[in-house]
Design a protein around this motif. Structure first.
Motif, PDB file in Angstrom:
ATOM      1  N   GLU A 140      -4.802   0.432   3.004  1.00 39.31           N
ATOM      2  CA  GLU A 140      -4.448  -0.600   3.982  1.00 39.31           C
ATOM      3  C   GLU A 140      -4.598  -0.039   5.397  1.00 39.31           C
ATOM      4  OE1 GLU A 140      -1.557  -2.901   6.576  1.00 39.31           O
ATOM      5  OE2 GLU A 140      -1.643  -0.769   6.130  1.00 39.31           O
ATOM      6  N   GLU A 141      -4.356   1.272   5.527  1.00 34.04           N
ATOM      7  CA  GLU A 141      -4.485   1.899   6.847  1.00 34.04           C
ATOM      8  C   GLU A 141      -5.961   2.235   7.107  1.00 34.04           C
ATOM      9  OE1 GLU A 141      -2.053   1.806   8.718  1.00 34.04           O
ATOM     10  OE2 GLU A 141      -0.173   2.088   7.609  1.00 34.04           O
ATOM     11  N   ASP A 175       6.709   2.351   5.316  1.00 38.11           N
ATOM     12  CA  ASP A 175       5.616   1.412   5.543  1.00 38.11           C
ATOM     13  C   ASP A 175       4.767   1.304   4.265  1.00 38.11           C
ATOM     14  OD1 ASP A 175       3.350   0.038   6.373  1.00 38.11           O
ATOM     15  OD2 ASP A 175       2.787   1.465   7.936  1.00 38.11           O
ATOM     16  N   GLN A 181       8.892  -3.402  10.931  1.00 40.73           N
ATOM     17  CA  GLN A 181       8.134  -2.599  11.908  1.00 40.73           C
ATOM     18  C   GLN A 181       8.333  -3.105  13.344  1.00 40.73           C
ATOM     19  OE1 GLN A 181       4.285  -3.038   9.522  1.00 40.73           O
ATOM     20  NE2 GLN A 181       4.335  -0.835   9.778  1.00 40.73           N
ATOM     21  N   HIS A 213       5.190   3.522  12.132  1.00 36.55           N
ATOM     22  CA  HIS A 213       4.044   4.395  12.405  1.00 36.55           C
ATOM     23  C   HIS A 213       4.530   5.650  13.154  1.00 36.55           C
ATOM     24  CE1 HIS A 213       0.556   1.283  11.756  1.00 36.55           C
ATOM     25  NE2 HIS A 213       1.329   1.464  10.692  1.00 36.55           N
ATOM     26  N   HIS A 232       0.836  -1.206   0.000  1.00 36.82           N
ATOM     27  CA  HIS A 232       0.000   0.000   0.000  1.00 36.82           C
ATOM     28  C   HIS A 232       0.872   1.257   0.000  1.00 36.82           C
ATOM     29  CE1 HIS A 232       0.803   0.945   4.331  1.00 36.82           C
ATOM     30  NE2 HIS A 232       1.140  -0.340   4.319  1.00 36.82           N
TER      31      HIS A 232
HETATM   32 MN    MN Z   1       0.977   0.741   8.665  1.00 33.74          MN
END
Ligand code: MN
Ligand code: GLV
Ligand code: MN
Length: 413
Positions: free
Chosen positions: A127-128, A93, A195, A385, A82
């Protein structure tokens, strides 16, 4: 096959995407269907055209860039991720998996590789969960886990519908044809930053994901009574914030209470109204994220949070509405695809760690329709994030090399 990953091109793609943002660098904010997202998509479409890929977009804006194989009727092999970014996020990300898939296809083309099964890059929409409260919108809809009617009911925080957003962004094809035909893909591999800290701590360049933890989210709206902060006595109050504050602590206790380090729970949204220092809060809205690799334990935590909500609200004489936004099962990666990736790592001499993903990804949903696995590369300090999320370009290039070799193998499997 001698495969050369163009780190400069990868870096240029990542720089270009990072510039399409509503945040001050190094932060990136790019909400789905907003101007930054649309400019980033236009950039990627141009890169796909220049790479000679055949581009298709569906009514949600999921983008598919295909390199037709010599046996184009066989289920294709896909890779992607994404480009939407939550507020004040980093630049890696999702984007690493999108530009990584693109560079993997470009490198295979430069090397003279001929795919048998078609190879495809997929850019998944949203995606978020930032805009519509639900993550993995594109992949959920593609696999039929979100129906067109459910999609039409989705609204942003201001009440604007997903249908309005997507059509004004230029995605007007019917939602009825977002779901993929059965057997559309023979395999899916997603490259992503870890992550988390493990690869860096272990000093390893590659993670091979064998399972993805089960995510869930709740929205709780608590309603009490507002009133004058001076004249309503303490024992007469029905303060929505205080009920919410107790609930946030109960969320933490429920996760800690399982005794497993694999259980995590977060109250990531907590807003109150009316929002005046001299008025008692009459409404509190909490959004709560709960995850675990073990589905039963995750569901026990959800039940504990629901029971706490009931008990706290009854004791404090406030009312509440609780909505389960999503409660998804975990995914197990396909052993044969995992094995393909491991063999590639061994062949090209990159040590790897077999691991689980505590974050969710579009792979969580793709795994329900085709053999799926993921490749991780290290995240500095395990940070994500956050605007200081960072991954090293050489390590991204190594991840792309593993991806490209894996796609090549799966294309001929
Ligand atoms: Mn994310
Ligand atoms: C994905 O962004 C997640 O929250 O795991
Ligand atoms: Mn991601």
């Amino acid at each position: 096959m001698e495969l050369i990953i163009d780190a400069q091109a990868l870096g240029a793609d990542l720089d270009a995407l990072a510039a399409y943002s509503d945040d001050e660098p190094p932060g990136v904010t790019r909400l789905v269907y907003g101007p930054a997202d649309l400019r980033a998509r236009a950039y990627l479409r141009q890169q796909c055209d220049e790479a000679g890929l055949v581009v298709r977009e569906d009514g949600l804006g999921n983008l598919f860039a295909r390199w037709p194989g010599s046996d184009p009727d066989l289920p294709a092999v896909a890779s992607g991720s994404h480009i939407d970014a939550l507020p004040h996020a980093g630049r890696f990300d999702g984007t690493v998996g999108v530009v990584g898939a693109l560079e993997a296809l470009r490198a295979l083309r430069r090397a003279g590789f001929q795919p048998r099964r078609s190879l495809e890059m997929i850019l998944f929409t949203s995606e978020e969960p930032t805009r519509f409260g639900l993550g993995c919108l594109g992949s959920r809809a593609m696999i039929g886990a979100l129906t067109p009617d459910q999609l039409r009911q989705l609204r942003d925080g201001q009440g604007r519908s997903l249908d309005e957003w997507r059509t004004s962004a230029g995605f007007t094809a019917p939602l009825e044809v977002v779901a993929l035909a059965p057997g559309a893909y023979g395999a899916f591999v997603e490259l992503h930053i870890e992550q988390g800290p493990l690869l860096e701590v272990e000093g390893l360049p590659i993670g091979v994901v064998r399972a993805i933890a089960a995510p869930a989210a709740l929205r709780v709206v608590i309603r009490g009574q507002s009133g004058h902060a001076g004249s309503v006595l303490m024992l007469e109050r029905r303060d929505a914030l205080l009920a919410g504050a107790e609930l946030a602590l109960a969320v933490e206790a429920a996760a800690l209470g399982t005794g497993s380090r694999d259980t995590v729970a977060t109250t990531g949204i907590f807003t109150i109204g009316p929002g005046a220092v001299n008025a008692i809060p009459n409404v509190a809205t909490l959004e709560i994220d709960v995850r675990d690799i073990d589905l039963e334990r995750r569901d026990q935590v959800l039940q504990a949070i629901k029971a706490s909500t009931e008990a706290i609200c009854a004791r404090r004489h406030v009312t509440y509405d609780l909505i389960e936004l999503n409660a998804d099962p975990p995914a197990t990666c396909d052993p044969a695809v995992v094995e393909t990736i491991i063999k590639v790592c061994d062949r090209i001499g990159l040590p790897r760690l077999i691991m689980i993903s505590r974050a969710y990804h579009d792979s969580l949903f793709m795994a329900r329709i085709c053999p799926t696995a993921m490749i991780f590369i290290p995240s500095r300090g395990g940070i994500s994030h956050r605007s200081d999320e960072y991954s090293d370009l050489d390590q991204i290039g190594q991840g792309v090399a593993v991806l490209a070799h894996s796609l090549a193998a799966l294309s001929h499997a």
